[in-house]
Design an enzyme around this catalytic site. Structure first.
Site, PDB file in Angstrom:
ATOM      1  N   CYS A  79     -59.279  45.186  56.505  1.00 11.97           N
ATOM      2  CA  CYS A  79     -59.422  45.461  57.849  1.00 11.97           C
ATOM      3  C   CYS A  79     -59.814  44.590  58.699  1.00 11.97           C
ATOM      4  O   CYS A  79     -59.048  43.867  59.563  1.00 11.97           O
ATOM      5  CB  CYS A  79     -59.644  46.971  57.973  1.00 11.97           C
ATOM      6  N   ILE A 133     -56.871  52.564  58.258  1.00 17.30           N
ATOM      7  CA  ILE A 133     -57.879  53.482  59.430  1.00 17.30           C
ATOM      8  C   ILE A 133     -57.835  52.461  60.603  1.00 17.30           C
ATOM      9  O   ILE A 133     -57.964  51.008  60.520  1.00 17.30           O
ATOM     10  CB  ILE A 133     -59.284  53.489  58.927  1.00 17.30           C
ATOM     11  N   HIS A 169     -57.700  49.952  52.529  1.00 11.70           N
ATOM     12  CA  HIS A 169     -59.130  50.316  52.538  1.00 11.70           C
ATOM     13  C   HIS A 169     -59.623  50.585  51.181  1.00 11.70           C
ATOM     14  O   HIS A 169     -59.189  51.436  51.001  1.00 11.70           O
ATOM     15  CB  HIS A 169     -60.133  50.804  53.242  1.00 11.70           C
ATOM     16  N   GLU A 171     -61.256  50.155  49.157  1.00 13.57           N
ATOM     17  CA  GLU A 171     -63.398  50.792  48.390  1.00 13.57           C
ATOM     18  C   GLU A 171     -62.781  52.173  49.003  1.00 13.57           C
ATOM     19  O   GLU A 171     -63.877  52.838  48.584  1.00 13.57           O
ATOM     20  CB  GLU A 171     -64.127  49.865  49.458  1.00 13.57           C
TER      21      GLU A 171
HETATM   22  N1  GLN Z   1     -58.887  48.490  64.560  1.00 15.10           N
HETATM   23  C1  GLN Z   1     -60.074  47.647  64.035  1.00 15.10           C
HETATM   24  C2  GLN Z   1     -60.286  46.126  64.562  1.00 15.10           C
HETATM   25  O1  GLN Z   1     -59.383  45.971  65.702  1.00 15.10           O
HETATM   26  C3  GLN Z   1     -59.644  47.174  62.549  1.00 15.10           C
HETATM   27  C4  GLN Z   1     -60.294  48.984  62.032  1.00 15.10           C
HETATM   28  C5  GLN Z   1     -60.773  48.708  60.719  1.00 15.10           C
HETATM   29  O2  GLN Z   1     -61.340  47.956  60.253  1.00 15.10           O
HETATM   30  N2  GLN Z   1     -60.484  50.137  59.969  1.00 15.10           N
HETATM   31  O3  GLN Z   1     -61.326  45.707  64.385  1.00 15.10           O
END
Ligand code: GLN
Length: 192
Positions: A79, A133, A169, A171
Site C-alpha cells: 500500500c 484500505i 494488506h 498482513e
Molecule cells: N492512501 C495511502 C497513501 O496514499 C495508502 C493507504 C494505506 O497504506 N493503507 O499513502
C-alpha cells in the site's frame, strides 16, 4: 534470516507478527544505525506515503534504503510502501524511492469504495484474501515489472526482480503465504 520492517509510521506491527510466525528474525528500522548490513530484506508497510517519505528523509534512511534496493536488497512494499517504491505517481510530481518501473494511482478506489475485502489470484501463491484500505493500484507497469495479480482489471501486485509490491494488506489476514512468497524471494536473491 533477518528482515527489517520500516517502523516510522503505519501498520508495521502486523508485518512483524507475520514474519515472526514464519520463523525469521525481525528488526524494526527507525534510525540509520538500525539499518545494518546483515539485514537480508526489508518490508515497507502501509500507512501514509507522504508522511513516510518525509520521515525517511528526516531520519537519513532515504538514500541508504534506495541504494540498498538498487544493489539488490529484497523489498516488499504494501500500500503506502508500494507508493514509495513506484517510479511515477499519477497526477503528482512527487517520486519517493522510484525503484519500481510502474505508475501508481493513490487512493485509486475513491471515497465510496475506499476500503474493502475481496479474493483474487496471486501468481505463484493461488487464491488469497485481499484487504484494501484507501488503496492505490498500478495504472501501468514497464520494463521488468511482472504483474502478479489484478482485481477488476486493475493491477494490485507486481514483482520486479528483488522488488515486490501489493496494493492490498496481506498482513491483515491469517494467511502467511504472501509473506512466505517474499521470504522465498529473499532466499533466492543475490545481493551485489
Ligand atoms: N492512501 C495511502 C497513501 O496514499 C495508502 C493507504 C494505506 O497504506 N493503507 O499513502
Amino acid at each position: 534470516m533477518k528482515i527489517g520492517v520500516l517502523a516510522l509510521q503505519g501498520a508495521f506491527i502486523e508485518h512483524e507478527i507475520m514474519l515472526s510466525k514464519l520463523g525469521v528474525t525481525v528488526c524494526e528500522i527507525r534510525r540509520l544505525s538500525q539499518f545494518t548490513d546483515d539485514i537480508d530484506g526489508l518490508v515497507l508497510p502501509g500507512g501514509e506515503s507522504t508522511v513516510q517519505g518525509k520521515l525517511l528523509h528526516e531520519v537519513g534512511l532515504f538514500e541508504p534504503i534506495k541504494t540498498a534496493i538498487e544493489k539488490g536488497m529484497p523489498v516488499f512494499g504494501t500500500c503506502a510502501g508500494m507508493i514509495l517504491l513506484a517510479k511515477k505517481i499519477c497526477g503528482d510530481e512527487t517520486v519517493h524511492l522510484g525503484v519500481l518501473n510502474a505508475t501508481v494511482k493513490r487512493n485509486a478506489y475513491g471515497r465510496q469504495l475506499s476500503s474493502f475485502v475481496t479474493e483474487g489470484d496471486f501468481k505463484g501463491v493461488g487464491k488469497v484474501t485481499m484487504t484494501f484500505i484507501r488503496a492505490p493500484y498500478f495504472e501501468s507497469v514497464d520494463d521488468g515489472a511482472e504483474v502478479l495479480s489484478t482485481i477488476g482489471g486493475n493491477i494490485v501486485a507486481v514483482r520486479q526482480n528483488n522488488i515486490l509490491a501489493t496494493s492490498f494488506h496481506p498482513e491483515c489476514t491469517d494467511d502467511l503465504r504472501v509473506h512466505e512468497y517474499f521470504i522465498n524471494m529473499v532466499k533466492g536473491c543475490k545481493r551485489g
